[in-house]
Every structure is written in C-alpha cells, then in structure tokens.
Design a protein around this motif. Structure first.
Motif, mmCIF file in Angstrom:
data_model
loop_
_atom_site.group_PDB
_atom_site.id
_atom_site.type_symbol
_atom_site.label_atom_id
_atom_site.label_comp_id
_atom_site.label_asym_id
_atom_site.label_seq_id
_atom_site.Cartn_x
_atom_site.Cartn_y
_atom_site.Cartn_z
ATOM 1 N N ASP A 132 0.842 -1.186 0.000
ATOM 2 C CA ASP A 132 0.000 0.000 0.000
ATOM 3 C C ASP A 132 0.881 1.242 0.000
ATOM 4 O O ASP A 132 1.850 1.333 0.762
ATOM 5 C CB ASP A 132 -0.898 0.033 1.247
ATOM 6 C CG ASP A 132 -2.018 -0.990 1.186
ATOM 7 O OD1 ASP A 132 -2.297 -1.501 0.090
ATOM 8 O OD2 ASP A 132 -2.606 -1.280 2.243
ATOM 9 N N LEU A 150 -6.410 8.638 -6.240
ATOM 10 C CA LEU A 150 -7.132 7.372 -6.254
ATOM 11 C C LEU A 150 -7.920 7.180 -4.969
ATOM 12 O O LEU A 150 -7.551 7.730 -3.923
ATOM 13 C CB LEU A 150 -6.149 6.206 -6.412
ATOM 14 C CG LEU A 150 -5.299 6.175 -7.686
ATOM 15 C CD1 LEU A 150 -4.305 5.017 -7.607
ATOM 16 C CD2 LEU A 150 -6.179 6.044 -8.909
ATOM 17 N N GLN A 154 -7.405 1.816 -3.315
ATOM 18 C CA GLN A 154 -6.705 1.479 -4.554
ATOM 19 C C GLN A 154 -5.292 2.045 -4.617
ATOM 20 O O GLN A 154 -4.612 1.917 -5.630
ATOM 21 C CB GLN A 154 -7.512 1.986 -5.749
ATOM 22 C CG GLN A 154 -8.870 1.320 -5.888
ATOM 23 C CD GLN A 154 -9.635 1.818 -7.103
ATOM 24 O OE1 GLN A 154 -9.057 2.391 -8.024
ATOM 25 N NE2 GLN A 154 -10.940 1.606 -7.102
ATOM 26 N N ASN A 156 -2.209 1.320 -4.173
ATOM 27 C CA ASN A 156 -1.389 0.134 -3.966
ATOM 28 C C ASN A 156 -0.451 -0.042 -5.157
ATOM 29 O O ASN A 156 -0.884 0.022 -6.316
ATOM 30 C CB ASN A 156 -2.291 -1.092 -3.794
ATOM 31 C CG ASN A 156 -1.514 -2.359 -3.553
ATOM 32 O OD1 ASN A 156 -1.074 -3.015 -4.482
ATOM 33 N ND2 ASN A 156 -1.353 -2.714 -2.282
ATOM 34 N N ARG A 159 -1.270 -3.156 -7.428
ATOM 35 C CA ARG A 159 -2.451 -2.923 -8.262
ATOM 36 C C ARG A 159 -2.089 -2.042 -9.448
ATOM 37 O O ARG A 159 -2.532 -2.269 -10.575
ATOM 38 C CB ARG A 159 -3.580 -2.272 -7.471
ATOM 39 C CG ARG A 159 -4.265 -3.178 -6.467
ATOM 40 C CD ARG A 159 -5.523 -2.545 -5.888
ATOM 41 N NE ARG A 159 -6.670 -2.842 -6.733
ATOM 42 C CZ ARG A 159 -7.169 -2.038 -7.655
ATOM 43 N NH1 ARG A 159 -6.613 -0.866 -7.881
ATOM 44 N NH2 ARG A 159 -8.215 -2.390 -8.371
ATOM 45 N N ASP A 164 -3.042 -1.151 -14.059
ATOM 46 C CA ASP A 164 -3.069 0.134 -14.759
ATOM 47 C C ASP A 164 -2.383 -0.019 -16.108
ATOM 48 O O ASP A 164 -1.205 -0.353 -16.173
ATOM 49 C CB ASP A 164 -2.366 1.211 -13.932
ATOM 50 C CG ASP A 164 -2.603 2.612 -14.470
ATOM 51 O OD1 ASP A 164 -2.427 2.808 -15.693
ATOM 52 O OD2 ASP A 164 -2.951 3.498 -13.686
#
Length: 298
Positions: A132, A150, A154, A156, A159, A164
């Motif tokens: 994170d 964000l 989200q 992170n 992620r 993305d």
C-alpha cells in the motif's frame, strides 16, 4: 491463504531448482523425468526421514521444529530471505502475529521529509503492508502515479503495476518489475497469512492478470533494499533511477523509497525538468481554483 499449502509448494519449487551437482551428490537416478532433486535425496541431505519429508510436501500440518526447518533451509541452499520465508510458513499458526485491524499511519515528520525531497527533485514515497502506498511526494506522483487522486483502497503499488495500462509503458523493464513485485507480495503473505485485505488483493490480481498468476505459482520471495529502475515518462522521457529502500525503525512495516539520479546525468536533468513541469502544472491548478472561488464570491 493456507500455510500448509504454501509450505508444500515452496518446498517443492525450491527442491525442483536444485540438481545433484548443485547439492554435491552423485546422480544415482540418471534419466530422471522431473527437474531437481528427488525427495529421497533432499531428505538425506536434511537428515530427516523420507516419510517425514514426503508428509511435509503433502501439506500435512506437522509443525516442524526450528532445527528441522534450519536443516531444510541448508539442504535447499536458501538465501537469507528465502530462509526467513520458510520459517514464516513452518511456524504454528497460533504463534503468528495477528494481522491487526489498525490503520497504517505515516508519522507527521515523514511528510516533512517527503516535502524536503521534493525540493531536491527526488521522488520519494512510503510503502506499508501489502505494498500500500501510504504517502508520496509531488515528484513521486508526477513520475509514477498520482496515488492521492485514487480512492484510498486502490493506492497500492502492485495494483498499479498489474492493473493500470499505463504501467507497461512507464516501466521499460516491466516484466522484471512485475515479477519482483509478486515476490515481495509472496514474502508479505508468509508473514501475514491471516490478513483479509492481502488475501483479497492477491485474489483480485490472480483473477485479472495471467502474468500475476504465473509468477505467484513460482513462489519466489524478495526484499528490495537498493537498485536501479528504468522509466519511460510521457513528459520527461527516459529516466534511469537509483533507489534506496529504508525500513523505518519506529514503523517496521513501513519502507521509505528514495529515488535519485547521478549528478549531472541526463536522468537528473530529466527529473529537474519534471519538477519544473510539476510546479508549473500545480501553479495553473491553483490559479484556476482561485478564479473559480472569485467567481463564487462575486
């Protein structure tokens, strides 16, 4: 996440990468059909019975002693990070550290340090559990991603890298960065197998990314302390970054990443250009907000 399943898979994948030559033993099974050492060979190297080792690789909850785990680590020729991961997986669940519902918070003094690094045109950010992103200065948000824009859930790094679309263009060596990201998450999963948010993140990435599923199955683990990353930024162009990852003594589950470039290098010039662009962009936004507020006041 099931620690017995993770333990058996980790043992299996580490055994598969060793050959008799690596282990310094004679190959008594020429023409072997599977890669790596046989279970009998590894059991002999670790000084445990074949039956006991087979049960470990079958995922039975045996709770091996520290001496057995240490012997397995030596036989498997694990590095320090892999050895620590094996101990995490092998220890009984009841002695594990509880994941805790506490919110990850960055100390106020750290925000001041991040702002100071902005003045030096150095991207910097703080990463917590599950990768994170807990805080990032303006330079980091301009170089990588505006995590502040964000939703909180989200923000992170994993992620961003896997989900993305812009990440593949941003990282010149995306495959290397992505594989290392999975290895870092795998290590975190061994330390916190009962963390529901981590389980949810791994589940989401497994469902949405074939690459993540492939690397997750390899059971690699990694700790990043320093290195180099190559970026292809849409504004600043190609930038070679040297980074240091510093674990915070007062917050051991938080890591400060600081990015720099060699003095006088094209990459340092690109960072300074990015800092100027970012400052000009922020000034435009501020002027726009002032204009809107003035209209409202009138």
């Amino acid at each position: 996440m099931d620690k017995n399943v993770d333990l058996k898979d980790f043992l299996r994948t580490r055994r598969a990468r060793l050959t008799p030559a690596d282990a310094g033993i004679a190959d008594e099974f020429p023409g072997r059909r599977v890669p790596g050492l046989r279970r009998e060979e590894l059991a002999a190297l670790a000084g445990v019975s074949v039956d006991y080792y087979v049960r470990l690789e079958q995922g039975r909850n045996l709770n091996p002693s520290a001496s057995v785990v240490d012997a397995l680590a030596r036989a498997l020729q694990l590095d320090d990070t892999e050895r620590a991961h094996l101990f995490d997986l092998a220890q009984p669940r009841h002695v594990r550290r509880p994941p805790g519902p506490r919110t990850q918070r960055v100390r106020p003094t750290m925000f001041g340090m991040l702002e100071a690094l902005d003045d030096a045109a150095s991207p910097a950010f703080v990463v917590g559990r599950r990768m994170d992103v807990l805080a990032a200065n303006r330079m980091a948000r301009a170089l990588i991603c505006d995590f502040n824009a964000l939703p909180a859930g989200q923000r992170n790094k994993a992620r961003f890298i896997f989900l993305d679309p812009g990440a593949r263009d941003l990282y010149v060596q995306w495959d290397k960065v992505a594989a290392e990201t999975v290895a870092i998450l795998r290590l975190d999963a061994g330390r916190h197998p009962d963390d529901p948010q981590l389980s949810a993140l791994i589940g989401e990435l497994s469902v949405k990314s074939e690459h993540f599923r492939h690397w997750w199955a390899e059971h690699q683990v990694l700790v990043r302390t320093s290195g180099t990353k190559l970026y292809r930024h849409p504004i600043a162009g190609e930038i070679t970054i040297d980074f240091q990852a510093l674990q915070l003594p007062e917050d051991p589950e938080q890591t400060l990443f600081v990015y720099t470039a060699p003095a006088g290098s094209p990459s340092q010039q690109a960072l300074r250009m990015l800092a100027s662009w970012n400052a000009a962009d922020r000034l435009t936004i501020v002027h726009a907000k002032v204009g809107v507020e003035s209209d409202i006041l009138q």
